[in-house]
Each structure stands twice: as structure tokens, then as C-alpha cells.
Scaffold this motif. Structure first.
Motif: not given
Length: 517
Positions: A307-311
Motif C-alpha cells: 500500500s501507499g507509495q510502495n504500490a
């Protein structure tokens, strides 16, 4: 009056004492000596410097009075009037890293009372070496760091001051890092490592270099530490299979879950970057030959469980047959043509699409796209896996044999169907629901019309037949009739019940009549 006279005498006496003290206050003297002098070392002849009578120093009880109850560092030789070192003086202990370091005390004499301030400046000597806070300095550098990147090193510490403090740094020779010395506003020096050549963790994961700090004293003193450079891994290597082509043979009737071949791939990266998984996707798309520029060909869709910027995902074409023919949306994954399709373009286009997330480190996956420029699959000359450039003669032979067999069977089937239909049209049969056959009516061809007799002409021969799968009888008249008969394009329909009456009675005709009556 007498009281006033007494007061005047007291004021005069006090004023004379003040002038005397003012006079002796102007007799201050300053000496300067290096630190670490041996006890008994003569600092100076204070009696001579202050203009005192050496023979009266003992009678006047001359002595050194240290201020603020400090440790006694100096003594007075009454017989010679010399000021001497009483105890070793360590400048760093007294003043730390201050640029100026002074000891102050007073020379006291009695009868009459005299006070003289004595200042002793302690000069620094190069009695300390530079020292690093740690014997080993760890520095982590990403292997993708750009040339010219700078990495500051914690400076060495030297309690000496001025030229005796740290003046320069030196680094052991190596092929990647060089060292520069920088100055701060207070004059102190610190070192920076500068990347002179790019690093490659797969070639060298770490290395140690000797760092030396030097002061400017005489003799010069140095201190050293080890710089431990750790090269951080970046995902800069793709997985590599142990073989370019895997060949395997499989006996027929092999059971389910039989191991056919084992694929082995390795990645030179470490950690998550080096974990190899086999989920590469394969997609095949058909592209019309008349596809214009910016035409949407396909769309790659990837999902990330993070989730977040990792996605946050980005798409890139890492390899293609024609790099100028297709482009992919950075964030949409839409594959579009960059120009119009031309006749010179290869029919088979291969694309390898990589999708990366925005994590640290970034993780990625790949998808192989097989694009066929054709209006239909029948135009494709070879129906084989286009992912391999190598020709396989055995597979080609099997494919040709299979195609010939299928084509032969198909043509034979078509010929048989056409023959059956042709035979049925030449020899029709009268059927009723596929079960009852009714013979066709036939009149001899030598019948000729006789006026008034009602006989038919020879050209009025006809066939009657019943269509299969129907519960009504259709009589088709293939030639024209006279005015007393039905037109040629009409059909006389009868129900099955009508046939019972017909077969139970003799054959009659409106023109011929009933011959047996």
C-alpha cells in the motif's frame, strides 16, 4: 574645630595610601612559557623585572599568592629573586581547547604592603596526536551512486591548538574513492570521500581503507582509523537461467505431476533483489495491418499487495523487436503504436514489459508480449511458439504432418457431404417422417393427346415426392400444365390422412379418368 582637623588628617592619609596602591598596581609583569616544563625551571627574575631589592625580599616576607585557591604552579626564590616552575603545567588540563591560556597570581610584600599581579601565559606544544572517535569508520554507499558523490567522515580530534591541531588527512590508495580536506569556519579541518569510479557490489561487496590524520606540529603527529566501505546492493541484475535452451523428453502415458524438466535461474543481487520467482506472463495480441499511429494495441495490468507509495507502479519496455514501433504508458500500462504500421514491419513483434513498484528497494516483474501484425491468424505462416528464435526441424515436421492430416480429413469430409447431397438431388425418394416411402407416379412417355379422350401428352410426365421431417406431402410439378391443372410453381399439399383414401381407391385423373371403372 579639632574634630574637623582630625577628619582632614584622616582623608589625607587615605589619599596617600590610595596613590601608593595605584603605584604598585602599575608594576604588573607577564611571562610566557611552554607547557610541560620541568619543576625548578626558571621563568624569570621577578625582583629585577619589578625593580625590587633582592636583599629585602626575605625581610619583607615576599611570597606568591595564587588566585581562587588554585593549585600552586610557581615558586619564588628569595635569595635570587627568580620565579620558578613548582609543578608540571598541562595546558590542555588548564584551558582545554582555548586558544589563549593564562595563569594569574600575585606577588605579596609587606612593610610596606605591596601587591604585584603576575600573568603567566602557557604556550601549547605538540604533545598530543590526532584521535578518531572510532577505530573503524563505517560508510555505506549504494552501488548505483553517481560519480562525484561525497561522503563526509567524522573528523579526527586533537586537543592541541593552532598549528598543532589537525591540518590534513590522507587516504590509502584505491580505485574508487579519493579524499579531500575541507575547513570549517573555526579553522578546524574535516575530510570527505569523493566517489571517483562507480561501484559494483557484484564485483566487490566491501573494502577497508586506512585513513590518516596529521597535525602541523614539529615533530608532526598522526592518528589513523580504518574506513570500512560497505557497498549496498541495488536491483541492477536480471535473473539468468542456467541454460539458454532446456530440452526434455516425455514418454507417452506419463502420469500427472511427472517432472518434465527443472528450470534453474539465479540473480547476482542479494536479499529481496536476488529472490527469483517463475510468474512471467505471456500474452499474444493480433494487430491489424492498417493500425494507425497512437492505436491502442493492448494494456498490461499489474497489481501490488503493498500500500501507499510502495504500490505505485510504473511500466517500461525493456526489450522489443522494433523499439520505434511501440510505446507504453508509464503509469497506465497501455501499449500503443508510435507510428503507422507499414509493409516492411515484421509480422511477429516481441515485447518484454517490466513493471516496478516505488518501494526501497524497488521490486519488479516482467511480462512477455507476442504481437502479430495480421488481419487474421490464417495469414501466420507458422503456428509455433514465437518466443524462440531457434528453428526446431522435428517440431516443424510434426506440425506439417498434423496440418496435412487435418486438411485431408476436412477435404474428404466436404467431398462426401457434397456427393451425398448430389445423389439425393438426382434420385429423390418420397418419405414420410423418415419411415414411410411412397412410390412416384409415372405415366408412359408414349401417351399422346387424343382430342376428347383426356390423355396426357408425353411432356406432362411428373414426379411426386414427400419431404422428410414433415407431416404434410408436397407434390412438385417440374413442368407446366394446361389450364385445367395447377401452375408449375405451386405445390399441392396433402395431410397424411389423405393418403389413406388415395391408396384405397384406384388411381384417377381429371383428364384421364379412372381406368378401372
Amino acid at each position: 574645630m579639632g574634630h574637623n582637623g582630625y577628619s582632614a588628617v584622616g582623608l589625607l592619609y587615605s589619599f596617600a595610601l590610595y596613590l601608593h596602591l595605584l603605584h604598585i598596581g602599575n608594576g604588573d609583569v607577564t611571562y610566557s612559557i611552554p607547557e610541560e616544563m620541568q619543576p625548578g625551571t626558571v621563568i624569570g627574575n621577578i625582583a629585577k623585572d619589578l625593580g625590587l631589592d633582592v636583599g629585602k625580599l626575605s625581610a619583607r616576607k615576599a611570597r606568591i599568592d595564587s588566585e581562587m585557591n588554585r593549585k600552586r604552579y610557581c615558586d619564588l626564590n628569595l635569595s635570587a629573586g627568580d620565579l620558578t616552575v613548582a609543578e608540571r603545567i598541562d595546558r590542555e588540563t588548564l584551558c582545554g581547547e582555548k586558544i589563549s591560556c593564562f595563569l594569574t597570581f600575585e606577588l605579596v610584600l609587606e612593610a610596606p604592603l605591596e601587591l604585584h599581579r603576575i600573568s603567566l601565559q602557557i604556550q601549547d606544544i605538540n604533545d598530543n596526536s590526532p584521535v578518531f572517535l572510532k577505530d573503524e569508520i563505517k560508510i555505506e554507499i549504494n552501488e548505483l551512486a553517481d560519480k562525484g558523490s561525497r561522503f563526509r567522515i567524522n573528523e579526527a580530534h586533537d586537543v592541541d591548538v593552532g598549528q598543532n591541531a589537525v591540518q590534513s588527512y590522507a587516504l590509502q590508495g584505491n580505485g574508487h574513492l579519493v579524499l579531500t580536506t575541507q575547513s570549517k569556519t573555526d579553522g578546524s579541518k574535516f575530510a570527505e570521500l569523493v566517489l571517483d569510479k562507480e561501484l559494483d557490489r557484484e564485483e566487490q561487496q566491501e573494502f577497508r581503507l586506512l585513513l590518516t590524520a596529521s597535525d602541523g606540529g614539529s615533530p608532526q603527529r598522526t592518528g589513523s582509523a580504518t574506513v570500512h566501505v560497505i557497498v549496498l546492493d541495488a536491483n541492477d541484475n536480471a535473473p539468468v537461467f542456467s541454460q539458454a535452451v532446456y530440452k526434455a523428453s516425455l514418454p507417452e502415458n506419463s502420469p500427472i505431476d511427472t517432472v518434465v524438466v527443472t528450470l534453474t535461474a539465479t540473480d547476482a543481487d542479494e536479499g529481496l533483489n536476488g529472490e527469483v520467482t517463475e510468474g512471467n506472463s505471456f500474452m499474444t495480441e493480433l494487430i491489424p495491418k492498417a493500425a494507425p499511429g497512437s492505436c491502442l494495441v493492448s494494456k498490461v495490468i499489474a497489481v501490488d499487495a503493498d500500500s501507499g507509495q510502495n504500490a505505485w507502479l510504473s511500466y517500461h519496455i525493456v526489450k522489443s523487436t522494433d523499439p520505434e514501433l511501440f510505446t507504453i504508458g508509464l503509469h497506465s500500462g497501455e501499449i500503443r503504436t508510435q507510428r503507422n504500421i507499414s509493409e516492411s514491419d515484421s509480422m511477429k513483434q516481441n515485447l518484454i514489459v517490466s513493471v516496478k513498484d516505488n518501494g526501497q528497494p524497488s521490486l519488479s516483474a516482467t511480462c512477455t508480449m507476442y504481437l502479430i501484425i495480421s488481419d487474421n491468424l490464417a495469414e501466420v505462416p507458422e503456428l509455433k511458439d514465437i518466443s524462440y528464435d531457434e528453428n526446431n526441424p522435428k517440431q516443424t515436421s510434426y506440425l506439417i504432418i498434423a496440418l496435412v492430416c487435418v486438411s485431408t480429413f476436412f477435404l474428404t469430409f466436404i467431398i462426401v457431404i457434397l456427393g451425398v447431397r448430389f445423389c439425393c438431388r438426382r434420385k429423390p425418394r418420397l418419405l414420410f417422417d423418415g419411415a414411410v416411402a411412397i412410390p412416384s407416379a409415372y405415366l408412359p412417355p408414349n401417351y399422346s393427346e387424343v382430342d376428347g379422350t383426356g390423355t396426357l401428352r408425353s411432356t406432362y410426365n411428373y414426379d411426386a415426392y414427400l419431404t422428410t421431417g414433415s407431416r404434410t406431402s408436397d407434390f412438385k410439378f417440374v413442368s407446366a400444365y394446361n389450364d385445367n391443372t395447377l401452375p408449375a410453381d405451386q405445390t399441392l399439399r396433402k395431410s397424411p390422412s389423405d393418403f389413406a383414401e388415395i391408396f384405397d381407391q384406384p388411381e384417377c385423373s381429371p383428364e384421364v379418368g379412372c381406368p378401372y371403372q
